[in-house]
Design a protein around this motif. Structure first.
Motif, PDB file in Angstrom:
ATOM      1  N   THR B 138       0.798  -1.295   0.198  1.00  0.00           N
ATOM      2  CA  THR B 138      -0.021   0.035  -0.152  1.00  0.00           C
ATOM      3  C   THR B 138       1.134   1.414  -0.007  1.00  0.00           C
ATOM      4  N   GLU B 192      -7.552   3.946  -2.450  1.00  0.00           N
ATOM      5  CA  GLU B 192      -5.764   4.235  -2.382  1.00  0.00           C
ATOM      6  C   GLU B 192      -5.581   5.363  -4.142  1.00  0.00           C
ATOM      7  N   ARG B 213     -12.032  -1.177  -3.625  1.00  0.00           N
ATOM      8  CA  ARG B 213     -11.159  -1.658  -3.089  1.00  0.00           C
ATOM      9  C   ARG B 213     -10.195  -3.100  -4.157  1.00  0.00           C
ATOM     10  N   ILE B 214      -8.952  -3.423  -3.651  1.00  0.00           N
ATOM     11  CA  ILE B 214      -8.728  -4.725  -4.190  1.00  0.00           C
ATOM     12  C   ILE B 214      -7.806  -5.203  -3.024  1.00  0.00           C
ATOM     13  N   LEU B 216      -6.190  -6.855  -0.240  1.00  0.00           N
ATOM     14  CA  LEU B 216      -5.150  -6.307   0.531  1.00  0.00           C
ATOM     15  C   LEU B 216      -4.973  -7.713   1.530  1.00  0.00           C
ATOM     16  N   ARG B 217      -3.615  -7.743   1.536  1.00  0.00           N
ATOM     17  CA  ARG B 217      -3.087  -9.460   2.844  1.00  0.00           C
ATOM     18  C   ARG B 217      -1.558  -8.489   3.682  1.00  0.00           C
ATOM     19  N   TYR B 218      -2.232  -8.727   5.020  1.00  0.00           N
ATOM     20  CA  TYR B 218      -1.157  -8.599   6.009  1.00  0.00           C
ATOM     21  C   TYR B 218      -0.655  -9.209   5.750  1.00  0.00           C
ATOM     22  N   LEU B 227       1.325  -4.470   3.809  1.00  0.00           N
ATOM     23  CA  LEU B 227       0.203  -4.672   2.991  1.00  0.00           C
ATOM     24  C   LEU B 227       0.210  -4.336   2.050  1.00  0.00           C
ATOM     25  N   ASP B 234     -11.343  -6.533  -4.599  1.00  0.00           N
ATOM     26  CA  ASP B 234     -11.952  -6.700  -3.282  1.00  0.00           C
ATOM     27  C   ASP B 234     -13.611  -6.066  -3.126  1.00  0.00           C
ATOM     28  N   PRO B 240     -25.206  -0.264  -7.425  1.00  0.00           N
ATOM     29  CA  PRO B 240     -25.780  -0.814  -5.481  1.00  0.00           C
ATOM     30  C   PRO B 240     -24.711  -0.658  -4.880  1.00  0.00           C
ATOM     31  N   PRO B 243     -24.879   2.495  -1.748  1.00  0.00           N
ATOM     32  CA  PRO B 243     -25.274   2.575  -0.540  1.00  0.00           C
ATOM     33  C   PRO B 243     -25.319   1.340   0.551  1.00  0.00           C
ATOM     34  N   VAL B 244     -24.456   0.728   0.037  1.00  0.00           N
ATOM     35  CA  VAL B 244     -24.095  -0.395   0.453  1.00  0.00           C
ATOM     36  C   VAL B 244     -22.264   0.027   1.015  1.00  0.00           C
ATOM     37  N   GLN B 248     -21.435   0.196   5.077  1.00  0.00           N
ATOM     38  CA  GLN B 248     -20.353  -0.646   5.432  1.00  0.00           C
ATOM     39  C   GLN B 248     -18.982   0.409   6.797  1.00  0.00           C
ATOM     40  N   MET B 249     -19.172   1.809   6.544  1.00  0.00           N
ATOM     41  CA  MET B 249     -18.439   2.051   6.402  1.00  0.00           C
ATOM     42  C   MET B 249     -18.701   3.995   6.907  1.00  0.00           C
TER      43      MET B 249
END
Lengths: 330, 330
Positions: B138, B192, B213-214, B216-218, B227, B234, B240, B243-244, B248-249
């Motif tokens: 990132t 990002e 979003r792509i 991410l893997r820690y 990351l 992702d 639609p 609104p999701v 969520q955010m």
């Protein structure tokens, strides 16, 4: 001037009331914390990152502090509150699902057979959560969760769960915000189980609550569109998921992280590996008189690797029994 | 009192300087908006929801305003800026990928063959994005995106993309914040790609930027955890999905939404279907002299259904040519 007023004036002279304005800012912001190393680490850290001109100064926009919820901000024993909610919910919904009386894991829940519930494992818990948390709209779920929290009582303390939050942590949250921090909950629990009450209880608004997520689907309708909760996990905010969620939701690396279990390990690691001064803290549950004592041998809040590595990583281990003057709000 | 001061005092008496404090708040917060119905709708809405005691009053914590980015806050023609970034990035990376000279969609990009790029369709664009946006951390991506934005120029206006933001929208964002709103970007673009500059340009901090979003893997490492950006989508924050993502955010339904394309339809619907007073706005690109004119026939920012239904849904259609005094910052 009355005699009373004169007496007050004299007392004031003796007690240095002239310094009252300065004294007011010297009021201990963390009265429920004993004056041990843990508290001193926190106060020293906050002092450094908020002092203009200090090499460790951090501007307010970057003063991000993240807190695990279960076992860090509120009680997680004898089981996660959200699991207690799911089990109660199975009982409430059972009359509409006659098949549950013969089907696991529901049968075990209805019979109160904890061993049988445990035997169904992660898959069983997943099934319980989906049966009780999905197939309704987000608004409906918020109401169900809120109603349950208003009436449910903790089996040992006989108090509502939202009063079984830790007084020293409430003080810490308020102290950090007063010092320009933005405080976040980063929980393995479901985000929509938390948001209805975190602002009232923690002073943390919905947009600063990060958690596990169930999949949502938008249902279009000009008059009453809805977000349906689908019986499918969208994101598990635990372990390595925590830094991922922090990046996705906040986009800035925190400078302070507070957890209590190995599920917080990566959040602590990600936070404290950043440049500049950072603070990682672990709450160690050591007080079976006032709360619970557990670490390496528990179903909820396992703390083992993070405890082993805390010293080497300079994470502060807060000992509940030793470091906290009080545990719960009065 | 000097003669000059006396003159000033006299002038003040004539010009009602005694009302200066009130006059200061009467300064037009939206000087780049012509005094048309669009502007009056905005000012009337803000006046109602911020007036204590009004039936439509909304407390500050719920004053959430969401803005699409491409075509709403900055230029999206002749192509999305992020696509221009991806195409440039293919050229930069080509020497390390000799196979690209013979493989689509890369060959088409390297040859500048727009028809051939278009012919590879969504799958081609997906492949271009993953080849240029993934397989780095990132932090590395933030640097690559920032460096590109610092040097790239728009093909028609010959200015950096971050200066091709709409002055009337900058004024609107600032006006809403001054009135206690929290402003969010809710973009189909990659989160990002936006976060490194939205605070500087829009006054919107990273945590108030929502986007696609792509995955991410820690990657755990005590000294330098990272990351990693994986070549996998992702979340697509469009239609639609908006609104999701808002649920969520943010976790609170917005009361104002501003978009410019059918990809914003559900965000506008979700926002304006809430209880109480709401405001939905659509920017209609009608000005091919100062910017671009397009709606139903474009590859980027298609506006058709939302335009058809705007009147019935009482969404305000902002006509760029008619309603905006200026388009870009000076």
């Amino acid at each position: 001037m009355t005699t009373h007023a004169v007496s007050l004036a004299l007392l004031c002279a003796v007690a240095a009331c002239q310094n009252a304005p300065r004294a007011a800012t010297d009021v201990d912001p963390l009265p429920s914390w004993n004056d041990n190393a843990s508290k001193r680490s926190i106060v020293a850290f906050v002092g450094r990152v908020t002092k203009r001109g200090d090499a460790d100064y951090v501007p307010p926009a970057e003063r991000i502090a993240v807190f695990d919820n279960d076992g860090t901000l509120w009680v997680e024993q004898p089981m996660y509150t959200q699991l207690a909610f799911a089990l109660d919910r199975v009982k409430t919904l059972a009359p509409s699902h006659p098949v549950w009386t013969t089907r696991q894991p529901f049968k075990a829940v209805l019979e109160g057979d904890k061993a049988a519930i445990a035997a169904t494992g992660e898959r069983g818990v997943h099934e319980l959560v989906m049966a009780t948390h999905a197939n309704m709209t987000t608004d409906e779920f918020a109401k169900v969760a809120t109603d349950w929290l208003a009436t449910a009582r903790h089996p040992r303390f006989r108090r509502p769960y939202t009063t079984l939050v830790y007084q020293p942590m409430l003080e810490l949250l308020a102290y950090l915000r007063a010092q320009g921090f933005t405080t976040y909950v980063v929980s393995g629990g479901g985000v929509e189980f938390l948001r209805p009450w975190t602002e009232r209880v923690y002073g943390i608004p919905p947009r600063q609550v990060i958690g596990s997520r169930i999949a949502l689907r938008y249902r279009s309708d000009a008059k009453a569109p809805a977000l349906d909760r689908l019986p499918k996990a969208d994101f598990i905010d635990d372990g390595p998921g925590k830094p991922v969620a922090i990046e996705q939701m906040i986009g800035v690396r925190p400078i302070l992280a507070f957890g209590n279990s190995d599920g917080d390990f990566e959040m602590l690691e990600w936070t404290t590996a950043g440049r500049g001064r950072r603070l990682g803290l672990i709450l160690h549950h050591t007080d079976d008189v006032r709360e619970f004592a557990y670490d390496r041998d528990t179903h909820f809040g396992l703390l083992s690797r993070a405890l082993d590595e805390a010293a080497a990583r300079r994470w502060v281990v807060v000992d509940m029994k030793r470091d906290w003057r009080t545990v719960f709000p009065p």
